[in-house]
Design a protein around this motif. Structure first.
Motif, PDB file in Angstrom:
ATOM      1  N   LEU A   1       0.830  -1.209   0.000  1.00 46.20           N
ATOM      2  CA  LEU A   1       0.000   0.000   0.000  1.00 46.20           C
ATOM      3  C   LEU A   1       0.861   1.253   0.000  1.00 46.20           C
ATOM      4  CD1 LEU A   1      -2.772   1.394   0.214  1.00 46.20           C
ATOM      5  CD2 LEU A   1      -2.583   1.141   2.696  1.00 46.20           C
ATOM      6  N   TYR A   2       1.888   1.280   0.837  1.00 44.45           N
ATOM      7  CA  TYR A   2       2.752   2.465   0.948  1.00 44.45           C
ATOM      8  C   TYR A   2       3.510   2.722  -0.354  1.00 44.45           C
ATOM      9  CZ  TYR A   2       6.380   5.596   2.617  1.00 44.45           C
ATOM     10  OH  TYR A   2       7.228   6.662   2.768  1.00 44.45           O
ATOM     11  N   LEU A   3       4.202   1.703  -0.847  1.00 40.74           N
ATOM     12  CA  LEU A   3       4.995   1.894  -2.066  1.00 40.74           C
ATOM     13  C   LEU A   3       4.103   2.149  -3.282  1.00 40.74           C
ATOM     14  CD1 LEU A   3       7.765  -0.819  -1.576  1.00 40.74           C
ATOM     15  CD2 LEU A   3       7.919   1.652  -1.156  1.00 40.74           C
ATOM     16  N   GLY A   4       2.993   1.426  -3.365  1.00 36.09           N
ATOM     17  CA  GLY A   4       2.055   1.653  -4.472  1.00 36.09           C
ATOM     18  C   GLY A   4       1.500   3.059  -4.461  1.00 36.09           C
ATOM     19  N   SER A   5       1.136   3.542  -3.284  1.00 31.88           N
ATOM     20  CA  SER A   5       0.621   4.914  -3.163  1.00 31.88           C
ATOM     21  C   SER A   5       1.682   5.934  -3.558  1.00 31.88           C
ATOM     22  CB  SER A   5       0.164   5.185  -1.726  1.00 31.88           C
ATOM     23  OG  SER A   5      -0.889   4.354  -1.369  1.00 31.88           O
ATOM     24  N   GLY A   6       2.918   5.687  -3.158  1.00 36.70           N
ATOM     25  CA  GLY A   6       3.999   6.605  -3.505  1.00 36.70           C
ATOM     26  C   GLY A   6       4.231   6.680  -5.005  1.00 36.70           C
ATOM     27  N   VAL A   7       4.245   5.533  -5.672  1.00 41.21           N
ATOM     28  CA  VAL A   7       4.454   5.507  -7.126  1.00 41.21           C
ATOM     29  C   VAL A   7       3.272   6.157  -7.853  1.00 41.21           C
ATOM     30  CG1 VAL A   7       4.671   3.984  -9.131  1.00 41.21           C
ATOM     31  CG2 VAL A   7       6.034   3.551  -7.084  1.00 41.21           C
ATOM     32  N   ILE A   8       2.060   5.849  -7.423  1.00 37.32           N
ATOM     33  CA  ILE A   8       0.882   6.457  -8.063  1.00 37.32           C
ATOM     34  C   ILE A   8       0.894   7.967  -7.873  1.00 37.32           C
ATOM     35  CG2 ILE A   8      -1.635   6.641  -7.930  1.00 37.32           C
ATOM     36  CD1 ILE A   8      -1.622   3.570  -7.382  1.00 37.32           C
ATOM     37  N   ALA A   9       1.238   8.438  -6.677  1.00 41.98           N
ATOM     38  CA  ALA A   9       1.328   9.880  -6.439  1.00 41.98           C
ATOM     39  C   ALA A   9       2.385  10.516  -7.339  1.00 41.98           C
ATOM     40  CB  ALA A   9       1.638  10.151  -4.976  1.00 41.98           C
ATOM     41  N   SER A  10       3.488   9.834  -7.541  1.00 45.26           N
ATOM     42  CA  SER A  10       4.542  10.351  -8.424  1.00 45.26           C
ATOM     43  C   SER A  10       4.063  10.411  -9.871  1.00 45.26           C
ATOM     44  CB  SER A  10       5.791   9.477  -8.321  1.00 45.26           C
ATOM     45  OG  SER A  10       6.303   9.497  -7.016  1.00 45.26           O
ATOM     46  N   LEU A  11       3.336   9.384 -10.308  1.00 51.00           N
ATOM     47  CA  LEU A  11       2.773   9.387 -11.665  1.00 51.00           C
ATOM     48  C   LEU A  11       1.799  10.543 -11.852  1.00 51.00           C
ATOM     49  CD1 LEU A  11       2.127   5.575 -12.215  1.00 51.00           C
ATOM     50  CD2 LEU A  11       3.629   7.022 -13.601  1.00 51.00           C
ATOM     51  N   VAL A  12       0.954  10.767 -10.869  1.00 48.48           N
ATOM     52  CA  VAL A  12      -0.012  11.869 -10.938  1.00 48.48           C
ATOM     53  C   VAL A  12       0.725  13.205 -11.000  1.00 48.48           C
ATOM     54  CG1 VAL A  12      -1.825  13.079  -9.648  1.00 48.48           C
ATOM     55  CG2 VAL A  12      -1.877  10.585  -9.853  1.00 48.48           C
ATOM     56  N   SER A  13       1.789  13.336 -10.234  1.00 48.65           N
ATOM     57  CA  SER A  13       2.570  14.567 -10.242  1.00 48.65           C
ATOM     58  C   SER A  13       3.149  14.853 -11.628  1.00 48.65           C
ATOM     59  CB  SER A  13       3.700  14.469  -9.213  1.00 48.65           C
ATOM     60  OG  SER A  13       4.501  15.618  -9.227  1.00 48.65           O
ATOM     61  N   VAL A  14       3.709  13.837 -12.264  1.00 47.77           N
ATOM     62  CA  VAL A  14       4.268  14.016 -13.611  1.00 47.77           C
ATOM     63  C   VAL A  14       3.152  14.301 -14.614  1.00 47.77           C
ATOM     64  CG1 VAL A  14       5.440  12.804 -15.505  1.00 47.77           C
ATOM     65  CG2 VAL A  14       6.349  12.678 -13.207  1.00 47.77           C
ATOM     66  N   TYR A  15       2.019  13.646 -14.461  1.00 49.44           N
ATOM     67  CA  TYR A  15       0.909  13.816 -15.394  1.00 49.44           C
ATOM     68  C   TYR A  15       0.380  15.253 -15.353  1.00 49.44           C
ATOM     69  CZ  TYR A  15      -3.707  13.384 -17.494  1.00 49.44           C
ATOM     70  OH  TYR A  15      -4.826  13.566 -18.267  1.00 49.44           O
ATOM     71  N   TYR A  16       0.175  15.788 -14.146  1.00 47.86           N
ATOM     72  CA  TYR A  16      -0.411  17.116 -14.027  1.00 47.86           C
ATOM     73  C   TYR A  16       0.555  18.236 -14.364  1.00 47.86           C
ATOM     74  CZ  TYR A  16      -4.944  15.700 -12.377  1.00 47.86           C
ATOM     75  OH  TYR A  16      -6.198  15.170 -12.299  1.00 47.86           O
ATOM     76  N   ASN A  17       1.825  18.070 -14.063  1.00 44.46           N
ATOM     77  CA  ASN A  17       2.791  19.123 -14.377  1.00 44.46           C
ATOM     78  C   ASN A  17       4.172  18.494 -14.469  1.00 44.46           C
ATOM     79  OD1 ASN A  17       4.259  21.423 -14.752  1.00 44.46           O
ATOM     80  ND2 ASN A  17       3.297  22.548 -13.086  1.00 44.46           N
ATOM     81  N   SER A  18       4.563  18.171 -15.679  1.00 40.85           N
ATOM     82  CA  SER A  18       5.837  17.473 -15.868  1.00 40.85           C
ATOM     83  C   SER A  18       7.042  18.383 -15.700  1.00 40.85           C
ATOM     84  CB  SER A  18       5.871  16.811 -17.248  1.00 40.85           C
ATOM     85  OG  SER A  18       5.781  17.792 -18.256  1.00 40.85           O
ATOM     86  N   SER A  19       6.833  19.675 -15.527  1.00 40.36           N
ATOM     87  CA  SER A  19       7.977  20.572 -15.352  1.00 40.36           C
ATOM     88  C   SER A  19       8.326  20.796 -13.882  1.00 40.36           C
ATOM     89  CB  SER A  19       7.707  21.916 -16.032  1.00 40.36           C
ATOM     90  OG  SER A  19       6.606  22.564 -15.422  1.00 40.36           O
ATOM     91  N   VAL A  20       7.530  20.255 -12.971  1.00 38.74           N
ATOM     92  CA  VAL A  20       7.775  20.426 -11.542  1.00 38.74           C
ATOM     93  C   VAL A  20       8.647  19.289 -11.025  1.00 38.74           C
ATOM     94  CG1 VAL A  20       6.660  20.431  -9.268  1.00 38.74           C
ATOM     95  CG2 VAL A  20       5.641  21.689 -11.149  1.00 38.74           C
ATOM     96  N   VAL A  21       9.583  19.628 -10.163  1.00 40.38           N
ATOM     97  CA  VAL A  21      10.403  18.618  -9.486  1.00 40.38           C
ATOM     98  C   VAL A  21       9.715  18.311  -8.164  1.00 40.38           C
ATOM     99  CG1 VAL A  21      12.636  18.154  -8.420  1.00 40.38           C
ATOM    100  CG2 VAL A  21      12.517  19.385 -10.590  1.00 40.38           C
ATOM    101  N   SER A  22       9.470  17.026  -7.916  1.00 40.16           N
ATOM    102  CA  SER A  22       8.771  16.660  -6.681  1.00 40.16           C
ATOM    103  C   SER A  22       9.562  15.609  -5.913  1.00 40.16           C
ATOM    104  CB  SER A  22       7.366  16.151  -6.993  1.00 40.16           C
ATOM    105  OG  SER A  22       7.408  14.991  -7.784  1.00 40.16           O
TER     106      SER A  22
END
Length: 186
Positions: free
Chosen positions: A126-147
């Motif tokens: 759950l933890y690792l899956g949530s982290g990867v999904i959150a990272s994917l969403v971050s890139v999807y919404y704004n690929s120019s932001v470093v997170s």
């Protein structure tokens, strides 16, 4: 020998009934998963990565963007060009001491509960899956932001807890009750 007077029984109010229920849930969880393993390991990994970053000269209050990218932050251009490992590595990087302090405090609190509900492996997935999904969403919404940071993984674990409680109106206690015993027929 003088004994103290016996204390009167607690009143049977809704408040005390809910308190007793909370104690019962806690005891049941501790019996179901007596030791949490994943939460302390995740906290340790996050803290060790942060210490390593600071030890190599990264500013402990406000790391620079190039430093974060060098350590594996989620950066759209690099992630989208094949460095997909950044989707996971960024969940172990933090942007300052306050950021890691808050994330690890919340992870410790939720991990102590949720790891007991889901088991060690379930919590890790759950933890690792949530982290990867959150990272994917971050890139999807704004690929120019470093997170960077564990916030997406931590919020995902809260989502897991809400889903668990929604599906188990009894707080999940039914999952931990022993099966009914069968009486031997004579």
């Amino acid at each position: 020998v003088r004994r103290p007077p016996s204390s009167p029984p607690l009143p049977d109010t809704a408040l005390f009934r809910s308190y007793r229920r909370a104690i019962q849930v806690r005891e049941t969880l501790f019996r179901a998963t007596p030791r949490i393993l994943v939460t302390p390991v995740l906290v340790a990994i996050n803290v060790l990565v942060y210490i390593a970053m600071v030890a190599t000269g990264v500013d402990f209050m406000s790391p620079s963007i190039p430093d974060l990218i060098a350590w594996g932050a989620n950066s759209g251009p690099q992630t989208l060009r094949g460095e997909s490992w950044r989707l996971l590595s960024c969940t172990f990087l933090h942007i300052g001491v306050i950021h890691i302090g808050m994330n690890m405090f919340v992870l410790w609190q939720i991990g102590n509960i949720l790891e007991r509900l889901t088991g060690n492996v379930g919590f890790l997935v759950l933890y690792l899956g949530s982290g990867v999904i959150a990272s994917l969403v971050s890139v999807y919404y704004n690929s120019s932001v470093v997170s960077a940071g564990a916030s997406g993984a931590v919020f995902g674990t809260f989502g897991g807890l809400v889903a668990f409680l929604y599906r188990n109106s009894d707080g999940g206690l039914a999952l931990f009750k022993p099966p009914p015993t069968r009486r031997a027929s004579v």
